[in-house]
Design a protein around this motif. Structure first.
Motif, mmCIF file in Angstrom:
data_model
loop_
_atom_site.group_PDB
_atom_site.id
_atom_site.type_symbol
_atom_site.label_atom_id
_atom_site.label_comp_id
_atom_site.label_asym_id
_atom_site.label_seq_id
_atom_site.Cartn_x
_atom_site.Cartn_y
_atom_site.Cartn_z
ATOM 1 N N PHE A 27 34.406 56.042 27.709
ATOM 2 C CA PHE A 27 32.969 56.312 27.641
ATOM 3 C C PHE A 27 32.697 57.744 28.090
ATOM 4 N N MET A 28 31.718 58.380 27.497
ATOM 5 C CA MET A 28 31.394 59.766 27.830
ATOM 6 C C MET A 28 30.669 59.812 29.177
ATOM 7 N N LYS A 29 31.323 60.384 30.180
ATOM 8 C CA LYS A 29 30.774 60.431 31.530
ATOM 9 C C LYS A 29 29.682 61.485 31.669
ATOM 10 N N LEU A 30 29.874 62.595 31.015
ATOM 11 C CA LEU A 30 28.925 63.701 31.071
ATOM 12 C C LEU A 30 28.863 64.319 29.687
ATOM 13 N N VAL A 48 39.756 54.202 10.213
ATOM 14 C CA VAL A 48 38.838 53.878 11.300
ATOM 15 C C VAL A 48 39.061 52.435 11.718
ATOM 16 N N ILE A 49 39.563 52.246 12.954
ATOM 17 C CA ILE A 49 39.761 50.905 13.491
ATOM 18 C C ILE A 49 38.469 50.409 14.128
ATOM 19 N N LYS A 50 37.879 51.226 14.991
ATOM 20 C CA LYS A 50 36.566 50.957 15.578
ATOM 21 C C LYS A 50 35.730 52.214 15.402
ATOM 22 N N PRO A 51 34.483 52.093 14.963
ATOM 23 C CA PRO A 51 33.705 53.296 14.655
ATOM 24 C C PRO A 51 33.029 53.950 15.846
ATOM 25 N N GLY A 52 32.999 53.290 17.030
ATOM 26 C CA GLY A 52 32.202 53.824 18.121
ATOM 27 C C GLY A 52 30.726 53.547 17.871
ATOM 28 N N LEU A 53 29.868 54.178 18.663
ATOM 29 C CA LEU A 53 28.438 53.891 18.559
ATOM 30 C C LEU A 53 27.766 54.580 17.373
ATOM 31 N N ALA A 54 28.104 55.822 17.124
ATOM 32 C CA ALA A 54 27.437 56.568 16.043
ATOM 33 C C ALA A 54 28.323 57.736 15.647
ATOM 34 N N SER A 55 29.368 57.450 14.871
ATOM 35 C CA SER A 55 30.314 58.479 14.442
ATOM 36 C C SER A 55 30.049 58.831 12.989
ATOM 37 N N SER A 56 30.097 60.118 12.682
ATOM 38 C CA SER A 56 29.847 60.559 11.310
ATOM 39 C C SER A 56 30.596 61.846 11.041
ATOM 40 N N LEU A 104 30.132 56.793 22.791
ATOM 41 C CA LEU A 104 31.401 56.066 22.765
ATOM 42 C C LEU A 104 32.128 56.432 21.486
ATOM 43 N N GLY A 105 33.295 57.042 21.638
ATOM 44 C CA GLY A 105 34.027 57.539 20.485
ATOM 45 C C GLY A 105 34.703 56.433 19.696
ATOM 46 N N PRO A 106 35.219 56.765 18.530
ATOM 47 C CA PRO A 106 35.882 55.781 17.668
ATOM 48 C C PRO A 106 37.323 55.538 18.105
ATOM 49 N N GLU A 107 37.938 54.560 17.486
ATOM 50 C CA GLU A 107 39.386 54.373 17.560
ATOM 51 C C GLU A 107 39.931 54.607 16.167
ATOM 52 N N LEU A 108 40.878 55.541 16.050
ATOM 53 C CA LEU A 108 41.381 55.976 14.754
ATOM 54 C C LEU A 108 42.888 55.787 14.693
ATOM 55 N N ARG A 109 43.388 55.320 13.564
ATOM 56 C CA ARG A 109 44.836 55.260 13.347
ATOM 57 C C ARG A 109 45.218 56.380 12.380
ATOM 58 N N PHE A 110 46.235 57.143 12.753
ATOM 59 C CA PHE A 110 46.711 58.247 11.919
ATOM 60 C C PHE A 110 47.918 57.781 11.117
#
Length: 325
Positions: A105-108, A5-13, A59-65
């Motif tokens: 960002f989530m538009k809808l 997890v590089i950036k977690p976003g607003l509320a990722s679980s 707002l989704g996370p940024e993930l490195r695979f």
């Protein structure tokens, strides 16, 4: 550890199908808030229907695979990017080792579900890998994801492949105003007649307090309860009751002002009157509502609620049958 997890976003679980069977002990269902989008994501990558995914909000996370993977993203409408290149939503795609998955960002809609072939391989707690934040257990260390977390993956199915695509009828009906069907509850009779009618006539707006525990609604007329002599232990406010269990999806109106719809991480009981319950077939709709979206409550009876549940079950089974191969 295949995912960083590089950036977690607003509320990722980490979430899965949920943790039923413990409500009587005060432990709620948890699990993915939009169960249809969650299931679809798993089917697209060839996972079992109860595999763990990443649920993200607004707002989704940024993930490195760190290893090659097959990924699918379902749910809300948002740009999906691999090293800055657009990738399809609602379709499985390959992610090479060393690349980054990110989101716009989530538009809808309010929640995306990120399924990876093999599933997120965190330990099961009471039969589920779902995160229960209030209880601080399940998921990854019992909490939302943070920068620096490293998530393990399970063994992928031989059915995992890129290019498996969802049909339009399996996607959530994303909208800024949605109808929510409600079965009037045990305490609905305590509303004054004008308030009972106004609850269904008014348009309600989702407040900023909208999360996995519950959705607060505002903008409708305040609800008035019949006067009464409060029973011992209920408190003076007419919206209070002697403590009772809260059904999943139940609607309470503390002080008669703003309805709160309880969702999958809500407590199992308390002292507010439940004037109704959003039917199970419509709970996924709530999961995709952003703050300032609007809802209209529609009264239904038990027969209509059961038919809606049966229709949803048929739709999910058709989705399973088409994508399990």
């Amino acid at each position: 550890m295949a995912i960083e997890v590089i950036k977690p976003g607003l509320a990722s679980s980490v979430q899965d199908a949920g943790r039923p069977g413990f409500y009587h002990l005060g432990i709620p269902l948890s699990g993915a808030l939009d169960q249809q989008s969650y299931l679809l994501a798993n089917l697209l990558v060839g996972n079992a229907a109860d595999a763990a995914v990443i649920e993200c909000t607004l707002l989704g996370p940024e993930l490195r695979f760190h290893a090659p993977a097959i990924v699918a993203v379902t749910g809300a409408e948002a740009a999906v990017l691999v090293d800055g290149q657009d990738m399809p939503r609602n379709e499985s795609f390959a992610v090479p080792a060393g690349t980054r998955l990110g989101f716009g960002f989530m538009k809808l809609g309010a929640r995306c579900f990120i399924a990876v072939a093999g599933g997120i391989d965190v330990p099961r707690v009471l039969g589920s890998r779902s995160t229960y934040g209030l209880g601080a257990f399940g998921g990854f260390q019992g909490r939302r994801l943070l920068a620096g977390d490293r998530l393990p993956l399970g063994e992928r199915s031989p059915h995992a492949r890129a290019g498996r695509r969802a049909q339009a009828q399996w996607l959530p009906a994303l909208a800024k105003e949605v109808p929510l069907r409600v079965l009037p509850g045990l305490y609905f009779h305590r509303l004054q007649e004008a308030s009972a009618a106004g609850f269904f006539a008014d348009t309600w707006t989702v407040a900023s307090e909208a999360d996995r525990i519950g959705y607060r609604c505002k903008g409708g007329r305040p609800l008035q309860f019949h006067a009464r002599t409060p029973p011992f232990g209920a408190g003076a406010d007419p919206s209070n009751i002697v403590d009772a269990g809260y059904p999943y999806g139940s609607i309470q109106v503390p002080g008669g002002s703003e309805p709160i719809i309880l969702h999958r991480d809500a407590v199992s009981g308390g002292g507010y009157a439940m004037i109704g319950t959003v039917i199970s077939a419509d709970m996924d709709r709530i999961a995709q509502m952003q703050p300032n979206n609007q809802a209209r409550f529609v009264a239904v009876d038990m027969a209509q609620a059961l038919e809606a549940r049966a229709e949803r079950s048929r739709r999910l089974q058709q989705m399973r049958d088409a994508l399990t191969h």
